[in-house]
Design an enzyme around this catalytic site. Structure first.
Site, short mmCIF file in Angstrom:
data_model
loop_
_atom_site.label_atom_id
_atom_site.label_comp_id
_atom_site.label_asym_id
_atom_site.label_seq_id
_atom_site.Cartn_x
_atom_site.Cartn_y
_atom_site.Cartn_z
CD GLU A 155 -2.29 2.52 -3.47
OE1 GLU A 155 -3.48 2.87 -3.69
OE2 GLU A 155 -1.77 2.56 -2.33
CG ASP A 209 -1.90 1.08 1.30
OD1 ASP A 209 -2.74 1.14 0.39
OD2 ASP A 209 -1.87 1.88 2.26
#
Length: 618
Positions: A357, A328
């Site tokens: 990400e 993330d």
């Protein structure tokens, strides 16, 4: 008198250090890096002596400004036993101890396979997928209780619900399952998403247990599928036990002029990572600022923090037999620390894939984060991150399939995206997707237009990279993000006993849902065995009349893809594609199952808002 004696005994026992936590709780023999740094936590524990049983040597002991911590480093190659004791001593007397186990690794663990362009990734938000165990919906020790009437609350989905529906995922054609975080997130509210974790070694009890998490992974592996863990290095929940009693002030980023615990919100401008003109204040606020007020920003530049995160990730890979990780908010981290983090993982597991990400809108910015990036060489930097997410393609797809063609609109957006492929070190190792758990639902943007859905899905299923689909999209689920994140994270129909409809079954789907689902399953299951799609080269042609034509090819086969985003029927002259059609005389459209005659002097007619995926034959 007896009560007084008992109280005195208790006071006497608590006068000594008590081991309250040990992390990692156990480790394995035979790791490539044989050293393990063990966190031992207890009241004033650093004031005592730490020794290991069986004359095992401690390589290093680190203490911090907080006396409740010691970090003990052991070389497991020097331990010839399956367990040993960590002894806490005062004046040569053992006052507490912990039995530390060294397990045997699973066969071929280091060479485990991971997700590649052969796979299709199915993304699930576990709380909203299926409730397989109602007994764990709420837990006394966890604050947020299940209530499906609260959009941002816990709804009760869990690991057992996913295990119960693996056949559905497999039949759809997906080969890997990415779950949003399932570690304990015991924040007071809005904890269902899992990104504010409060215990990195424990599955949230409302999802199940560590053992059930491993069971899910093993059940997937039995089917030739795999589990991808969503890992969060940038931030933890403010109620994480380590945050509540920081080992050191610099364990997290704190601002003197900030709020509670030094909170200051990030400006979210992570281009500061490589902006040669950036101001230091903007860069600091971007990278050290908190993602949210309940998510303290972790300091990966602190060696103890970095080691903790590294060992935790490896622990989960080994314990749960994982097939990959998604990280993330990757660019928000200390980039040098993260390069060490991901390299330590891939050194231990050479085939292991990690996708980051990097939510940026420029291919140049995203390519910076992929391993061996030529752009990052300008900074003498290598991220060592194998895979990145193609956010520019995600941005382009819904516009390309729905708007009228012009110089820079329509399918030319897709063509232009792929003209930037020269920037990426490994174009096949990129996530391609139409939506995820943070974005507007694709079917919301296109107003539930199944034909436009089919165009987008045909695209991500046949271009380079790794297709990722978000749960429910395959049955036409919608969600307006402007109404809040809960709107894009609705419950899958049929995941709860009280649901009136069960879309997990063919009979339970509406006629409209079947259109979405059946097309998805047909396309995904075809893709499974098409090496030419997994790793073939691409040759594409500038769109005309909003029709985009490209070929995926290798030495053995070729597939011609025609995507007509024009609402009108189009007739395409094949002589324009002579260089890609040379030697081929026929083909089969895998969508319609129709056989076609292919002649360079001929043409192909395609209906409006449809696609053709033609397996070419000589």
């Amino acid at each position: 008198m007896r009560k007084l004696l008992l109280a005195a005994t208790l006071l006497s026992s608590f006068a000594f250090a008590q081991i309250q936590k040990v992390e990692p709780m156990f480790w394995w023999k035979g790791m490539k890096n044989p050293e393990i740094q063990i966190l031992v936590y207890g009241k004033d524990i650093s004031k005592y002596n730490v020794e290991l049983s069986d004359n095992i040597k401690i390589k290093d002991i680190q203490k911090t400004e907080n006396p409740n911590y010691v970090f003990v480093t052991v070389n497991t190659n020097e331990v010839n036993k399956s367990s040993f004791k960590i002894n806490i001593k005062k004046k040569n007397k053992i006052v507490d101890s912990y039995t530390y186990e060294l397990k045997n690794r699973e066969t071929n663990s280091a060479n485990r396979n991971s997700f590649t362009s052969k796979d299709i990734v199915y993304l699930i938000m576990p709380d909203r997928f299926a409730n397989g165990d109602e007994s764990n919906d709420s837990k006394k020790e966890l604050t947020d209780k299940a209530n499906r009437q609260v959009p941002d609350g816990r709804h009760g989905g869990d690991l057992r619900g996913i295990i119960n529906n693996i056949n559905y995922i497999q039949d759809l054609g997906a080969t890997a399952v990415w779950l949003t975080p399932v570690n304990e997130d015991n924040q007071k509210q809005h904890s269902y998403h899992g990104y504010a974790q409060t215990d990195l070694y424990k599955i949230d009890a409302r999802y199940g247990t560590n053992e059930e998490y491993r069971e899910l992974s093993r059940e997937l592996n039995k089917r030739g599928m795999m589990l991808i863990q969503d890992y969060v290095t940038n931030h933890w929940g403010s109620l994480h036990w380590l945050i509540q009693d920081l080992p050191a002030a610099d364990w997290i980023h704190q601002f003197p002029d900030g709020g509670e615990k030094g909170f200051k919100r990030s400006n979210y401008r992570t281009t500061a990572q490589f902006d040669s003109n950036v101001s230091e204040i903007d860069k600091k606020e971007a990278l050290d600022g908190w993602f949210d007020s309940t998510m303290p920003d972790m300091n990966q530049a602190n060696p103890l923090v970095l080691k903790y995160l590294t060992q935790n990730a490896i622990w989960w890979i080994e314990y749960a037999e994982l097939g990959g990780m998604r990280v993330d908010t990757y660019p928000y981290n200390d980039k040098e620390g993260m390069a060490k983090w991901v390299k330590a993982i891939t050194d231990e597991y050479p085939k292991f894939n990690v996708v980051g990400e990097a939510w940026m809108h420029s291919p140049a910015h995203i390519s910076y984060w992929q391993k061996d990036s030529k752009i990052a060489e300008i900074d003498n930097y290598n991220s060592y991150l194998p895979s990145v997410m193609d956010f520019p393609l995600y941005n382009a797809i819904p516009k390309a399939v729905s708007e009228e063609e012009s110089w820079d609109k329509g399918m030319i957006r897709i063509y232009d995206n792929f003209t930037n492929d020269f920037l990426y070190p490994n174009v096949n190792n990129m996530f391609v997707f139409m939506e995820n758990h943070d974005t507007e639902r694709f079917n919301e943007i296109t107003n539930g237009n199944v034909n436009e859905y089919k165009l987008g899905l045909a695209l991500i299923s046949t271009v380079r990279g790794i297709p990722q689909v978000y749960y429910g999209t395959e049955i036409g689920m919608r969600g307006d993000k402007s109404k809040g994140d809960a709107a894009i994270r609705q419950d899958f129909p049929g995941g709860w006993k009280a649901d009136k409809q069960n879309a997990f079954t063919d009979n339970g789907r509406t006629a409209e849902q079947k259109q979405f689902h059946d097309f998805t399953a047909k396309l995904f299951n075809w893709r499974k065995n098409k090496e030419v799609i997994h790793s073939g080269k691409t040759k594409h042609f500038i769109p005309q009349n909003n029709v985009y034509v490209y070929f995926r090819y290798n030495d053995n086969e070729s597939v011609m893809v025609i995507i007509n985003a024009n609402p009108e029927k189009q007739t395409i002259k094949l002589n324009r594609f002579a260089e890609a059609l040379n030697g081929f005389t026929s083909g089969k459209d895998i969508i319609s199952d129709k056989n076609l005659s292919i002649s360079q002097s001929g043409d192909v007619t395609i209906e409006g808002k449809t696609s053709m995926i033609i397996e070419l034959k000589k």
